[in-house]
Scaffold this motif. Structure first.
Motif, PDB file in Angstrom:
ATOM      1  N   LEU A  68       0.824  -1.218   0.000  1.00  0.00           N
ATOM      2  CA  LEU A  68       0.000   0.000   0.000  1.00  0.00           C
ATOM      3  C   LEU A  68       0.853   1.261   0.000  1.00  0.00           C
ATOM      4  O   LEU A  68       0.605   2.200  -0.755  1.00  0.00           O
ATOM      5  CB  LEU A  68      -0.903   0.015   1.237  1.00  0.00           C
ATOM      6  N   SER A  69       1.878   1.274   0.859  1.00  0.00           N
ATOM      7  CA  SER A  69       2.727   2.475   0.910  1.00  0.00           C
ATOM      8  C   SER A  69       3.484   2.635  -0.408  1.00  0.00           C
ATOM      9  O   SER A  69       3.648   3.745  -0.914  1.00  0.00           O
ATOM     10  CB  SER A  69       3.688   2.433   2.106  1.00  0.00           C
ATOM     11  N   SER A  70       3.894   1.522  -1.003  1.00  0.00           N
ATOM     12  CA  SER A  70       4.595   1.590  -2.295  1.00  0.00           C
ATOM     13  C   SER A  70       3.663   2.140  -3.368  1.00  0.00           C
ATOM     14  O   SER A  70       4.059   2.998  -4.169  1.00  0.00           O
ATOM     15  CB  SER A  70       5.080   0.200  -2.732  1.00  0.00           C
ATOM     16  N   ALA A  71       2.429   1.630  -3.397  1.00  0.00           N
ATOM     17  CA  ALA A  71       1.463   2.066  -4.425  1.00  0.00           C
ATOM     18  C   ALA A  71       1.237   3.565  -4.319  1.00  0.00           C
ATOM     19  O   ALA A  71       1.256   4.281  -5.327  1.00  0.00           O
ATOM     20  CB  ALA A  71       0.158   1.292  -4.261  1.00  0.00           C
ATOM     21  N   LYS A  72       1.048   4.045  -3.090  1.00  0.00           N
ATOM     22  CA  LYS A  72       0.776   5.481  -2.912  1.00  0.00           C
ATOM     23  C   LYS A  72       1.991   6.309  -3.339  1.00  0.00           C
ATOM     24  O   LYS A  72       1.846   7.335  -4.013  1.00  0.00           O
ATOM     25  CB  LYS A  72       0.419   5.766  -1.448  1.00  0.00           C
ATOM     26  N   ALA A  73       3.173   5.853  -2.965  1.00  0.00           N
ATOM     27  CA  ALA A  73       4.385   6.621  -3.285  1.00  0.00           C
ATOM     28  C   ALA A  73       4.667   6.647  -4.784  1.00  0.00           C
ATOM     29  O   ALA A  73       4.985   7.700  -5.341  1.00  0.00           O
ATOM     30  CB  ALA A  73       5.590   6.045  -2.534  1.00  0.00           C
ATOM     31  N   VAL A  74       4.536   5.500  -5.436  1.00  0.00           N
ATOM     32  CA  VAL A  74       4.867   5.489  -6.875  1.00  0.00           C
ATOM     33  C   VAL A  74       3.807   6.249  -7.668  1.00  0.00           C
ATOM     34  O   VAL A  74       4.112   6.915  -8.664  1.00  0.00           O
ATOM     35  CB  VAL A  74       5.108   4.068  -7.462  1.00  0.00           C
TER      36      VAL A  74
END
Ligand code: PEP
Ligand code: MN
Length: 337
Positions: A111-117
């Motif tokens: 989830l954090s990766s999806a939001k950041a990318v």
């Protein structure tokens, strides 16, 4: 053979030609282009009767396809193919960016990766749930639990999900969660798997095998196209050479070569292609400069503690900077990224 229809050919004439091709025991692929419709007649060429096809109503000419791959060839379709899957558009002037961790590890991580990318401008999320690992003792992926986490991340961000399928028997399961089915380098010549993904309505990202020639890559793509799936993206992810300073050797001439030979979009993976995080940003930008239609890159919230491929993964900040760099090159080329 390619049956080139006249510009003014009617849909009925095209339909009649398809029937005629099929009655010869060949497969007919209709490709509707901006200027003309062509029908690729695929099968055992010895059975093809050029004259018999030429006499069909609405036919301009019948020409042999010289390349060993047929439906993938530029001879059959001159216009570049654009592949769309949810938020991801790749090809024909639009550069798609697929980013995320090598493997899905936890819901929080994906989830954090999806939001950041997404914030940095990526248009799709990557993350392996089924991992093809060199060692049977390495982390093999969270399987269906990982797919569920990817679906949660898609819901939260709207990003299309790109994830690998490693076996034919898993295709239905992975296709239920994924927008794009990734066929990995190790499976490029798993022909049953290629046929299986060719039978789905999901776009496919086909990675080049580390020791496969580009002709072999195009023939692998042909299996997917021939099974009825036109949404194929090719991916250069580096090949094995004598050179050891990088994990693989990333040949960017591949992009230009493939554009000359095929209408399919070409994606570059500078993460696996180099195997070192510090080499990724410039090679991503160089890929865009070479004309890549898409990039796939590994990004992790904490690369040092990643369960796979941490040494080639970027932090969120590094990814943000890489996107900035790539955007400058894309803008210079008049492309959208
Ligand atoms: C991956 O994308 O994590 C992967 C395993 O890639 P490749 O098949 O190119 O090695
Ligand atoms: Mn990886």
């Amino acid at each position: 053979m390619i049956v080139v229809m006249k510009q003014e050919a009617t849909p009925q004439e095209v339909e009649r030609m398809v029937e005629r091709i099929e009655s010869l025991g060949l497969k007919a692929h209709v490709i509707v282009g901006a200027e003309r419709t062509v029908i690729a007649a695929i099968g055992d060429d010895r059975k093809t009767h050029k004259e018999s096809l030429e006499s069909g109503q609405g036919v301009a000419e019948v020409v042999p396809i010289l390349a060993p791959y047929k439906v993938a060839s530029r001879e059959v379709k001159r216009e570049p193919t654009q592949v769309k899957a949810g938020s991801l558009t790749v090809g024909n002037g639009t550069i798609g960016v697929i980013a995320g961790p090598c493997s899905v590890e936890t819901e929080e991580q994906i989830l954090s990766s999806a939001k950041a990318v997404k914030a940095a401008g990526a248009t799709a999320l990557r993350g392996g749930a089924f991992k093809p690992r060199t060692s049977p003792y390495s982390f093999q992926g969270l399987k269906e639990d990982g797919l569920k986490m990817l679906a949660t991340a898609r819901e939260a961000t709207g990003l299309a999900v790109v994830t690998e399928v490693v076996a034919s028997e898993d295709v239905d399961l992975v296709a239920r969660y994924a927008d794009v089915l990734q066929v990995g380098a190790r499976n490029m010549q798993n022909y049953r798997l290629l046929e299986a993904v060719g039978g789905t309505d999901r776009a496919v990202l086909l990675k080049r095998g580390p020791s496969a020639t580009l002709e072999e890559l195009l023939l692998a793509a042909e299996y997917i196209l021939n099974a009825g799936n036109p949404n194929v993206m090719l991916c250069e992810r580096g090949i094995r050479t004598f050179e050891a300073h990088t994990r693989f050797t990333l040949p960017l001439a591949t992009v230009v070569y493939l554009h000359a030979k095929t209408h399919l979009p070409v994606v570059v993976d500078p993460s696996h292609g180099t195997g070192h995080t510090y080499l990724v940003p410039q090679m991503a930008a160089a890929s865009v400069a070479a004309g890549a239609d898409g990039l796939i890159m590994e990004v992790h919230p904490d690369p040092a503690n990643a369960l796979s491929d941490g040494y080639q993964s970027m932090t969120f900040k590094q990814f943000d900077e890489t996107m900035e760099l790539c955007r400058k090159v894309a803008t210079a080329l008049g492309k959208k990224l």
